[in-house]
Design an enzyme around this catalytic site. Structure first.
Site: not given
Length: 503
Positions: A224, A226-227, A424, A301-302
């Site tokens: 990963d 990012e993007n 749930f 990351g976000d």
């Protein structure tokens, strides 16, 4: 140490023995690429480490305890956790950094992609008992990440920033995954936001194929960045990255200016295979990289929180480790002999048997878990009840649809339909072969929290147990955010006497 495996033969037995004698971070240090973060709930990652591995919090009173190795450089003291958490539930609150840099992992805060389900938008914490294993026959616990669960450190020390070199490895359960974004471990943004291409460098595992993929249908080891989830120089696909089916898998991602690599292998004995080693991806923003240096586990990351997976151990290094050093680390992992252990406990439940499930909460002991159509409730059932109601309160125990180590409950009156949870809330629906349905319909019985029979833990959300609340059925946490998570009477409400069926 393993017997004369193919790995041992390839290296030479004497050499192999010397490799596995040192712990992972001692090996990395010998290659001048020292660990700057070392995380594990199963064992010490330095020969000389005897400090805490992780902290658990007891839901009954909020008390905490640090779990350390049984001996210097050894396996975690799972017995101390079991004693501390007896007759209640526990969460992993801190995963300590063994490197001495205090790069500890704690509950992740909200981010640009999502706010977590806990107060303040924080992510969930992992169950302390969701991932039991053994290392050389000694019990330990991994970190079972369900969607919504995440750990983070935005103020890490010594991590790579910008285009600096780094390495990392993680031992994971390659059978526990999904296509959500993103089950990651590694370097991420320091502000919980997507700040652009190349601002991350982390291990990813799963079968998300939106950005990239490998051979077959997955799951795959990817990076990963990012993007994008990457498997090589091409943005979309690298057929050299295989679908991974190993129960325990050692995964490696490393990066340097203009260079990165993706490596991995079965954790049992085989040497690491190099799936990719070469130039950075051919897309804007990834050469040079713009790493920020936070550390994440279980999330993007976000704070993308829809991924799932299980983490046992992992490190991050300063500098770009050599393949030879990483092979030595893989040999040490193999020497631990990671193995599965039982996910169930308490009174025995036999696959193929027909059962009814009686409440044990005082004042409700004449009620049973039953369904009418898709709705699960807890009506009074006795010998005078109608045959229809007796059928609705009867279940056939089946091998777990999502994990054969646990069980599923097939409706007696509507064969082919199973007890499962959606948002749930318990329901009964026809099995459709879908991976998500199978996992939602899988439960791991254990000794009852109130000492009467069994508590029925959700396999894919191990902080949650089957519970009756206002006469309806749920999978509930102890003191969680929903009304049906209320701490009052929790132990009684999640404890059931499972006996011979009415029908």
């Amino acid at each position: 140490m393993p017997s004369q495996s193919s790995f041992g033969k390839a290296l030479g037995l004497a050499t192999f023995a010397s490799l596995v004698a040192a712990a992972p971070c001692d090996i990395y240090a010998s290659g001048n690429t020292p660990c700057i973060a070392a995380h594990s709930t199963t064992r010490a990652l330095y020969d000389g480490y005897s400090g805490p591995l992780y902290q658990v919090k007891r839901d009954s009173d909020g008390a905490t305890i640090d779990i350390s190795p049984l001996s210097k450089g050894g396996v975690a003291n799972a017995g101390a956790q079991d004693s501390f958490c007896a007759n209640t539930t526990c969460l992993i609150t801190v995963i300590y950094d063994q490197s001495g840099r205090t790069n500890h992992l704690t509950q992740a805060p909200p981010g640009g992609a999502a706010s977590g389900p806990q107060p303040g938008g924080y992510d969930n914490l992992a169950s302390a008992t969701g991932a039991p294993v053994t290392l050389n026959g000694r019990k330990a616990y991994g970190v079972f990440i369900s969607p919504g669960t995440g750990y983070r450190n935005n103020h890490a020390s010594g991590t790579a920033v910008g285009d600096q070199s780094q390495g990392m490895y993680a031992v994971i359960d390659a059978t526990h995954y999904n296509g959500g974004c993103c089950f990651d471990y590694g370097n991420a943004e320091i502000n919980n936001l997507d700040t652009g291409n190349g601002h991350m460098e982390a291990i990813y595992f799963g079968n998300n194929d939106y950005w990239g993929s490998g051979a077959g249908s997955g799951p795959w080891l990817m990076a990963d960045l990012e993007n994008g989830l990457f498997t090589g120089i091409n943005v979309k696909n690298n057929q050299n990255v295989p679908t991974i089916t190993d129960r325990f898998f050692t995964s490696v991602v490393k990066g340097a200016p203009g260079l990165w690599a993706l490596r991995g292998a079965n954790s049992a004995a085989t040497p690491l295979k190099t799936y990719y080693s070469g130039a950075r991806p051919n897309a804007n923003g990834y050469n040079p990289m713009s790493k920020e240096g936070a550390i994440i586990l279980g999330i993007g990351g976000d704070n993308s929180i829809s991924g799932q997976g299980t983490f046992y151990e992992g490190v991050m290094t300063s500098g770009y480790p050599s393949d030879a050093i990483e092979n030595k680390v893989a040999a040490n992992v193999a020497a631990q002999k990671y193995a599965v252990t039982s996910l169930v406990s308490g009174p025995a439940i036999t696959v193929g048997s027909s059962v009814s499930i009686r409440l044990t909460t005082p004042g409700y002991t004449d009620r049973y878990l039953a369904h009418s159509g898709t709705t699960v409730s807890t009506p009074i059932v006795n010998s005078a009840s109608s045959n229809t109601l007796k059928q609705q309160a009867s279940w056939t125990i089946r091998t777990g649809l999502g994990n054969s180590a646990c069980v599923s409950f097939e409706s007696k009156d509507t064969p082919g339909s199973y007890l499962h949870h959606t948002a749930f809330v318990l329901r009964v629906d026809a099995a459709n072969g879908d991976k998500q349905f199978n996992e939602d319909a899988t439960f791991c019985p254990q000794a009852a929290l109130n000492g009467q029979g069994n508590s029925i833990r959700s396999w894919n959300y191990p902080t949650r147990f089957v519970r009756h609340f206002n006469l309806q059925g749920y999978v509930a946490t102890n003191g969680g955010p929903d009304q049906f998570d209320a701490a009052n009477s929790y132990n009684n409400d999640v404890s059931f006497a499972i006996g011979a069926s009415f029908a």
